[in-house]
Design an enzyme around this catalytic site. Sequence first.
Site, PDB file in Angstrom:
ATOM      1  N   ARG A 289       0.578  -1.339  -0.194  1.00  0.00           N
ATOM      2  CA  ARG A 289       0.089   0.059  -0.179  1.00  0.00           C
ATOM      3  C   ARG A 289       0.875   1.211   0.013  1.00  0.00           C
ATOM      4  NH1 ARG A 289      -3.624  -2.991  -1.241  1.00  0.00           N
ATOM      5  NH2 ARG A 289      -5.467  -3.117  -0.557  1.00  0.00           N
TER       6      ARG A 289
ATOM      7  N   GLU B 239      -3.903   7.324  -5.067  1.00  0.00           N
ATOM      8  CA  GLU B 239      -3.969   6.742  -6.438  1.00  0.00           C
ATOM      9  C   GLU B 239      -5.192   7.213  -7.224  1.00  0.00           C
ATOM     10  OE1 GLU B 239      -4.293   2.328  -5.903  1.00  0.00           O
ATOM     11  OE2 GLU B 239      -2.440   2.695  -4.620  1.00  0.00           O
TER      12      GLU B 239
ATOM     13  N   HIS C 220      -1.828   0.172 -10.014  1.00  0.00           N
ATOM     14  CA  HIS C 220      -2.377  -0.830  -8.967  1.00  0.00           C
ATOM     15  C   HIS C 220      -2.880  -2.049  -9.586  1.00  0.00           C
ATOM     16  CE1 HIS C 220      -3.865  -1.272  -4.461  1.00  0.00           C
ATOM     17  NE2 HIS C 220      -3.905  -2.319  -5.115  1.00  0.00           N
TER      18      HIS C 220
HETATM   19  O1  LIG Z   1      -5.702  -5.962  -1.340  1.00  0.00           O
HETATM   20  C1  LIG Z   1      -5.500  -6.525  -2.332  1.00  0.00           C
HETATM   21  O2  LIG Z   1      -5.511  -7.790  -2.474  1.00  0.00           O
HETATM   22  C2  LIG Z   1      -5.477  -5.655  -3.692  1.00  0.00           C
HETATM   23  O3  LIG Z   1      -4.438  -4.749  -3.393  1.00  0.00           O
HETATM   24  C3  LIG Z   1      -6.791  -5.136  -4.235  1.00  0.00           C
HETATM   25  O4  LIG Z   1      -7.327  -4.112  -3.211  1.00  0.00           O
END
Ligand SMILES: O=C(O)[C@H](O)CO
Length: 395
Positions: free
Chosen positions: A312, A341, A360
């Site tokens: 993240r 993002e 992402h």
């Molecule tokens: O957390 C997750 O699996 C991915 O980043 C999608 O949100």
Amino acid sequence: MFRVKAFCLIEAIHLATGCPRLAGRLIHPAVVCHVHHWTKRSTDSMWSYRTGPNSSGEAGVSALQTKIMEQGELPVLLVNEVGGVRGVLKAHVEFLKKHFHLITMKEFLKNKKHWSKKVQAIYLWWHKPIIDRELLESLPDLKVIANSGVGMDHLDLKLISSFGVKMANAPHAVSSSTADTGMALLLASARRLVEGCQTAVSPDTECFADDLLGDEVTGATLGIIGMGSIGYKIALRAKAFEMKILYHNRNRRTEEEERAVGAIYCTKIEDLLQQSDFVMLVVSLTPQTHKLIGKRELELMKPTATLINISRGPVVDQDALVEALQTGVIKAAALDVTYPEPLPRDHPLLKLKNILITPHLGIKTDKTTRMITEEAVANILAALNGLPIPNEVFP
Ligand SMILES: O=C(O)[C@H](O)CO
């Protein structure tokens, strides 16, 4: 065959409860019966969801569905929207409708009085709808919220739990494609693939420069921070690239697991940072991992090292990263996640040459997104049947 599939369901419940005897007792006879029936059908289902690392969970889904069907109408599932930027994928709607009566936020808000006492479950797609107190207060019969991914950092788990609502994520579905994304970023960054592609397709290119030199991946040291199932799958992939693997994790893996991927445990994150050519972040975002990599940690890294983030954005102090990339404290960064993002178009990270940013992409394959929806459906059906939820998340 029957034994294997039946075992898979038991195994899923066993995993969730940690108690094989309880798992055995919790399986409703109708469920077992349906498992048997299912095993006689083709196993080539488009929806071949797995509840555990080695199990096919469709048996669980269809069996639980049978039980609900026997009792009457389909349970109401709330989703943000269908299609669009933050809606469940259109291709998944047919499958969802087999198990639920689907309503969107728009429909819900249009006739809140009618729907509020009917909604029993919410399926979050890409963190939407936003779960706040107001929504929770308006859904007195809500039993479960299923997330379409592993990270739960966008949810106030304590608030949701205080309403007696259960929560679940989809860790099995996401692990392979997220690990693939991590390796793709590592390789693309090391071998300057994006730059190379731009040169190769540019109308101005007359000959290919010989000095587009990248970093050798074979034999390089990869430091993995966060050795859960995604981290471990990255180690498996890195082993095939003959990389030396270091890892840091809250809990050390067993010797057998370490040996299988040739990973060496670093008790101190500092040791990993100092020795690695590539540092890959695979932790969940929690108060403990917020800005885990800041100025001090970047300065511990080699000036030739690359930071890769597939966890993240807020796990990295982005201001410190901009400075480290501008001043050569580290060589490069490859990020599948940022905050926010997308980044504002004038963000300094977007102006740097030694960075690779992707939108992402972690889980974004057709197969993974289908498996996520299957994992979510199994979680919801278990919750609505009062069975242990395969991937329940606790506050
Ligand atoms: O957390 C997750 O699996 C991915 O980043 C999608 O949100």
